[in-house]
Enzyme design. Structure first.
Site, PDB file in Angstrom:
ATOM      1  N   HIS A 194       0.798  -1.217   0.000  1.00 34.78           N
ATOM      2  CA  HIS A 194       0.000   0.000   0.000  1.00 34.78           C
ATOM      3  C   HIS A 194       0.836   1.276   0.000  1.00 34.78           C
ATOM      4  O   HIS A 194       0.594   2.171  -0.809  1.00 34.78           O
ATOM      5  CB  HIS A 194      -1.091   0.033   1.061  1.00 34.78           C
ATOM      6  CG  HIS A 194      -2.117   1.044   0.680  1.00 34.78           C
ATOM      7  ND1 HIS A 194      -3.009   0.841  -0.332  1.00 34.78           N
ATOM      8  CD2 HIS A 194      -2.316   2.306   1.085  1.00 34.78           C
ATOM      9  CE1 HIS A 194      -3.729   1.922  -0.521  1.00 34.78           C
ATOM     10  NE2 HIS A 194      -3.332   2.832   0.325  1.00 34.78           N
ATOM     11  N   TYR A 220       1.646   5.159  -2.470  1.00 39.62           N
ATOM     12  CA  TYR A 220       1.980   6.534  -2.082  1.00 39.62           C
ATOM     13  C   TYR A 220       3.351   6.935  -2.587  1.00 39.62           C
ATOM     14  O   TYR A 220       3.615   8.115  -2.820  1.00 39.62           O
ATOM     15  CB  TYR A 220       1.823   6.721  -0.569  1.00 39.62           C
ATOM     16  CG  TYR A 220       0.363   6.706  -0.205  1.00 39.62           C
ATOM     17  CD1 TYR A 220      -0.429   7.821  -0.466  1.00 39.62           C
ATOM     18  CD2 TYR A 220      -0.246   5.573   0.287  1.00 39.62           C
ATOM     19  CE1 TYR A 220      -1.773   7.805  -0.220  1.00 39.62           C
ATOM     20  CE2 TYR A 220      -1.604   5.547   0.543  1.00 39.62           C
ATOM     21  CZ  TYR A 220      -2.369   6.671   0.284  1.00 39.62           C
ATOM     22  OH  TYR A 220      -3.710   6.648   0.517  1.00 39.62           O
ATOM     23  N   HIS A 262     -10.157   0.685 -10.550  1.00 42.50           N
ATOM     24  CA  HIS A 262      -9.716   1.666  -9.555  1.00 42.50           C
ATOM     25  C   HIS A 262      -8.261   2.056  -9.758  1.00 42.50           C
ATOM     26  O   HIS A 262      -7.926   3.230  -9.845  1.00 42.50           O
ATOM     27  CB  HIS A 262      -9.926   1.097  -8.149  1.00 42.50           C
ATOM     28  CG  HIS A 262      -9.137   1.796  -7.093  1.00 42.50           C
ATOM     29  ND1 HIS A 262      -9.422   3.085  -6.692  1.00 42.50           N
ATOM     30  CD2 HIS A 262      -8.053   1.416  -6.374  1.00 42.50           C
ATOM     31  CE1 HIS A 262      -8.547   3.454  -5.771  1.00 42.50           C
ATOM     32  NE2 HIS A 262      -7.704   2.460  -5.566  1.00 42.50           N
ATOM     33  N   PHE A 263      -7.367   1.065  -9.880  1.00 41.87           N
ATOM     34  CA  PHE A 263      -5.967   1.493  -9.936  1.00 41.87           C
ATOM     35  C   PHE A 263      -5.550   1.947 -11.332  1.00 41.87           C
ATOM     36  O   PHE A 263      -4.471   2.504 -11.493  1.00 41.87           O
ATOM     37  CB  PHE A 263      -4.999   0.491  -9.291  1.00 41.87           C
ATOM     38  CG  PHE A 263      -4.916  -0.869  -9.914  1.00 41.87           C
ATOM     39  CD1 PHE A 263      -4.321  -1.060 -11.135  1.00 41.87           C
ATOM     40  CD2 PHE A 263      -5.398  -1.973  -9.230  1.00 41.87           C
ATOM     41  CE1 PHE A 263      -4.225  -2.317 -11.686  1.00 41.87           C
ATOM     42  CE2 PHE A 263      -5.304  -3.234  -9.771  1.00 41.87           C
ATOM     43  CZ  PHE A 263      -4.723  -3.402 -11.006  1.00 41.87           C
ATOM     44  N   HIS A 264      -6.434   1.744 -12.326  1.00 40.12           N
ATOM     45  CA  HIS A 264      -6.138   2.400 -13.603  1.00 40.12           C
ATOM     46  C   HIS A 264      -6.553   3.873 -13.579  1.00 40.12           C
ATOM     47  O   HIS A 264      -6.082   4.667 -14.393  1.00 40.12           O
ATOM     48  CB  HIS A 264      -6.768   1.636 -14.772  1.00 40.12           C
ATOM     49  CG  HIS A 264      -5.928   0.448 -15.181  1.00 40.12           C
ATOM     50  ND1 HIS A 264      -6.009  -0.760 -14.555  1.00 40.12           N
ATOM     51  CD2 HIS A 264      -4.943   0.316 -16.115  1.00 40.12           C
ATOM     52  CE1 HIS A 264      -5.120  -1.603 -15.096  1.00 40.12           C
ATOM     53  NE2 HIS A 264      -4.465  -0.971 -16.045  1.00 40.12           N
ATOM     54  N   ARG A 266     -11.123 -10.105 -11.677  1.00 38.05           N
ATOM     55  CA  ARG A 266      -9.930  -9.571 -12.306  1.00 38.05           C
ATOM     56  C   ARG A 266      -8.986 -10.730 -12.614  1.00 38.05           C
ATOM     57  O   ARG A 266      -9.244 -11.860 -12.216  1.00 38.05           O
ATOM     58  CB  ARG A 266      -9.254  -8.553 -11.381  1.00 38.05           C
ATOM     59  CG  ARG A 266      -8.729  -9.162 -10.103  1.00 38.05           C
ATOM     60  CD  ARG A 266      -8.207  -8.128  -9.118  1.00 38.05           C
ATOM     61  NE  ARG A 266      -6.873  -7.646  -9.482  1.00 38.05           N
ATOM     62  CZ  ARG A 266      -6.030  -7.079  -8.610  1.00 38.05           C
ATOM     63  NH1 ARG A 266      -6.364  -6.929  -7.341  1.00 38.05           N
ATOM     64  NH2 ARG A 266      -4.851  -6.652  -9.008  1.00 38.05           N
ATOM     65  N   ARG A 267      -7.887 -10.452 -13.311  1.00 32.60           N
ATOM     66  CA  ARG A 267      -6.801 -11.418 -13.520  1.00 32.60           C
ATOM     67  C   ARG A 267      -7.298 -12.742 -14.091  1.00 32.60           C
ATOM     68  O   ARG A 267      -6.881 -13.809 -13.650  1.00 32.60           O
ATOM     69  CB  ARG A 267      -6.094 -11.689 -12.195  1.00 32.60           C
ATOM     70  CG  ARG A 267      -5.435 -10.471 -11.619  1.00 32.60           C
ATOM     71  CD  ARG A 267      -4.724 -10.773 -10.349  1.00 32.60           C
ATOM     72  NE  ARG A 267      -3.639  -9.815 -10.148  1.00 32.60           N
ATOM     73  CZ  ARG A 267      -2.827  -9.822  -9.110  1.00 32.60           C
ATOM     74  NH1 ARG A 267      -2.945 -10.732  -8.181  1.00 32.60           N
ATOM     75  NH2 ARG A 267      -1.870  -8.939  -9.001  1.00 32.60           N
TER      76      ARG A 267
END
Lengths: 549, 157
Positions: free
Chosen positions: A223, A227, A374-376, A439-440
């Site tokens: 995580h 950041y 989300h992370f895209h 996913r995946r």
């Protein structure tokens, strides 16, 4: 502050090498990403026995780990050099090169292992899936290399402070050091699991691996890793963007405070990636959920500062009315448009992140393609598109060329295409994820299952979005080549001045020992008991390794 | 340190919102039973000795209370034991899950049943199916080259 007109040549070489390496990784990872969308959408089958999961491993490693790390190190070295007198000390530059070579060798070994189908374990490499030991060695080299680069930046910062006793450090240098401090704390987790668990086990020196512990240590790192991607982006948003729009930074002190809060709160939060797992009690999960929400606060500070900068700049230029200042923004300047689109994407990205971290609500989205969506929005847009925006001025600034209107226009097209591609792809991922699509997974038809058939249109949109993103990358490649054909001249390295004098900035923000101490205490509170539990109080029997690809 | 008045308002608003969100989550989780999946009384299991470790020596669906069932399931690359699961509508079903090899994810599409199967650990979640019909169970964690073929069905009667 002494500032040279042109960028130091030796420093430029170090920065440029990192940036070019980053973009090569991005291009290869981008090809893999586009092909994945096509395979999952059922439009294409990979030739030559290359599997979807091999593409996925390459995509994740090259984009999330390699592109980001190389770009971040290059960008931060450039800014540190710029604001601390215009030249890195030979120690700092030497550490930068040593770091580069270790990371480059690590990347090369890792890439070969992935291409050879010896490491199809995805970039999260969850045990007890067992890759070639050299894959883990490669990862260790990348991490150790980044440590040397961080040491270089810190050496430069310390030498500036030695020569400028009593003064508050330049904001860019401060932020770069904060980013690397976070990185050191975070990578302890991944270094521990790779060195003490994965390497001995994959070489066969031990038979079994403690799976839950490896996951806990991975997410202790996983995580704060996000950041580590985000903080350099915030450097651009705080330090670069105000200058580009012809304004001033809203508050030097609050910017520093936000970075300190990232160090303190972004590490003891990894369990929010493990909310659906056994072996961790709900109490410890919820404690880390609380800390996860605390890390939203520095982003709230940032959002306020950015829009306050936009508004004060617009009003200073004479724009009136509640939102008149919006028109003052330089929409046709890629140096602004890239980061701005990143900020826009970060709004739904951040909201989605809070949903993901919401304890039991995670059950609705865990391991669905919503998370990929989300992370895209976050790393692949807020972060990547800001990096694109940086590249358009950074490369000419350090190579002594003038950014031409033609390349700027290409850039505007490129980042706009990227944002549009993400809107299509990530939007479809969010919707089908809420409908349960995993996913995946290379193919989600489940032998003609009716429930799964509802996801088909969204798979198609994901593939279309992927193609649009790939076209954006081609435009980027063209722009990058053109950047080296631009006329000799000067491009500004934009560094904004604060609205209030920096003398108002409290000195306690620069007391690293205190903040690292506070961070350590929080980490011990959040992790000591769960790790002791997994390690020796009540460990599960170990697992042997599996090669299932 | 100077903080703008509007920024103070914004920060107080933001932090209060976060606190409200957390309070809602916490109250639901800890006093109303809407908790994350976790293992209760099953302890740890040796993934290589599941055949002789209760309850995984006899995977299947068992009635454990008046209107309560337990579904004991082993996930493996690339399938489920038992392969097909049937439970009655309106009854509370406790899914008791582990893995005999790598990490898998147990998801029943369209429900909140979504939990990790980790070798050595036992994971448990409860769910009540209101509507009879066929549900899709799939593995949602990458587990190897046949991951996309790892699915089965749940019949609610």
């Amino acid at each position: 502050m002494a500032q040279t007109q042109t960028f130091d040549r030796d420093d430029a070489k170090l920065v440029l090498t990192h940036v070019i390496f980053a973009f090569v990784a991005l291009m290869i990872g981008g090809i893999a990403g586009m092909l994945q969308g096509m395979v999952r959408g059922g439009m294409f089958e990979m030739p030559g026995g290359i599997s979807y999961y091999q593409l996925l491993t390459a995509h994740g490693v090259l984009m999330a780990l390699i592109f980001t790390t190389f770009f971040i190190v290059g960008f931060m070295f450039s800014g540190v050099s710029k604001v601390t007198g215009g030249k890195l000390t030979s120690t700092a530059r030497g550490l930068g090169w040593a770091g580069f070579w270790l990371m480059a060798v690590g990347t090369a070994i890792g890439t070969v292992m992935i291409l050879a189908n010896e490491a199809t374990v995805l970039y999260t490499f969850y045990a007890p899936m067992k890759a070639s030991p050299w894959f883990y060695v490669a990862l260790a080299l990348v991490v150790v290399g980044s440590w040397l680069s961080g040491a270089g930046m810190i050496a430069q910062y310390r030498s500036w402070r030695e020569n400028n006793k009593g003064k508050i450090s330049p904001l860019f240098a401060y932020m770069a050091v904060a980013t690397m401090v976070l990185w050191y704390v975070a990578t302890l987790g991944v270094a521990a699991t790779v060195l003490f668990q994965f390497i001995p086990w994959s070489f066969g020196w031990v038979d079994k691996i403690n799976v839950l512990l490896s996951r806990t240590l991975f997410w202790y790192f996983g995580h704060p890793l996000v950041y580590f991607w985000l903080m350099p982006v915030y450097i651009c948003w705080y330090v670069v963007v105000p200058k580009v729009i012809g304004g001033k930074m809203f508050s030097d002190a609050l910017a520093r405070l936000a970075f300190i809060m990232f160090i303190v709160f972004s590490v003891p939060v990894g369990f929010h990636h493990q909310l659906m797992e056994p072996g961790i009690t709900p109490f410890w999960k919820f404690l880390q959920v609380i800390l996860t929400f605390a890390v939203v606060v520095p982003s709230l500070i940032t959002a306020f500062a950015l829009f306050a900068t936009f508004e004060t700049t617009g009003r200073a230029k004479g724009y009136k009315g509640l939102f008149g200042w919006f028109r003052a923004l330089p929409w046709k300047d890629v140096r602004f448009l890239g980061p701005f689109l990143g900020m826009v994407a970060f709004v739904p990205g951040g909201i989605g992140g809070m949903i993901n971290a919401s304890h039991q609500m995670n059950a609705l989205v865990h391991n669905t393609i919503w998370v990929t969506g989300h992370f895209h929005l976050t790393v692949a847009t807020a972060v990547a598109i800001t990096f694109f925006g940086i590249a358009y001025w950074l490369i000419p600034a350090i190579t002594g060329r003038r950014l031409t209107e033609a390349v700027n226009r290409l850039g505007v097209w490129q980042v706009s295409l990227w944002a549009f591609g993400i809107l299509v792809m990530s939007g479809a991922m969010h919707i089908s994820g809420l409908m349960g699509a995993p996913r995946r997974t290379s193919d989600t038809t489940y032998n003609g299952n009716e429930i799964a058939a509802q996801w088909d249109p969204y798979n198609l949109l994901v593939a279309i979005g992927g193609v649009i993103l790939f076209i954006s990358l081609i435009v980027l490649a063209v722009a990058l080549v053109k950047m080296f054909q631009m006329p000799k001249g000067e491009t500004e390295y934009p560094v904004a001045e604060p609205l209030q004098p920096v003398e108002a900035t409290p000195r306690w923000l620069e007391r690293w020992g205190v903040w690292i101490g506070v961070t350590a205490v929080l980490i011990v509170i959040a992790y000591a008991f769960p790790i002791a539990d997994q390690l020796f109080l009540d460990p599960a029997p170990g697992a042997k390794g599996y090669v299932l690809w | 340190m100077h903080i703008h008045r509007l920024e103070k308002i914004w920060m107080v608003f933001g932090v209060v919102m976060l606190a409200v969100f957390l309070a809602v989550l916490g109250v639901y989780a800890f006093s109303m039973g809407l908790q994350t999946p976790h293992s209760h009384a099953y302890g740890k299991v040796d993934p290589e000795k599941l055949a002789e470790t209760p309850p995984f020596d006899q995977p299947g669906v068992y009635q454990v209370g008046e209107n309560e069932y337990e579904a004991v399931i082993i996930m493996y690359a690339f399938g489920f034991t038992p392969n097909e699961i049937t439970v009655p509508a309106g009854a509370k079903v406790n899914f008791v899950i582990t893995s005999s090899d790598v990490v898998h994810g147990f998801e029943i599409v369209g429900t909140t049943v979504n939990l990790m199967a980790i070798p050595g650990e036992v994971n448990v979640v409860s769910y009540t199916f209101d509507k009879p019909g066929e549900y899709l169970i799939l593995c949602n964690e990458y587990c190897g080259i046949g991951h996309q073929a790892m699915y089965t069905k749940l019949v609610v009667t």
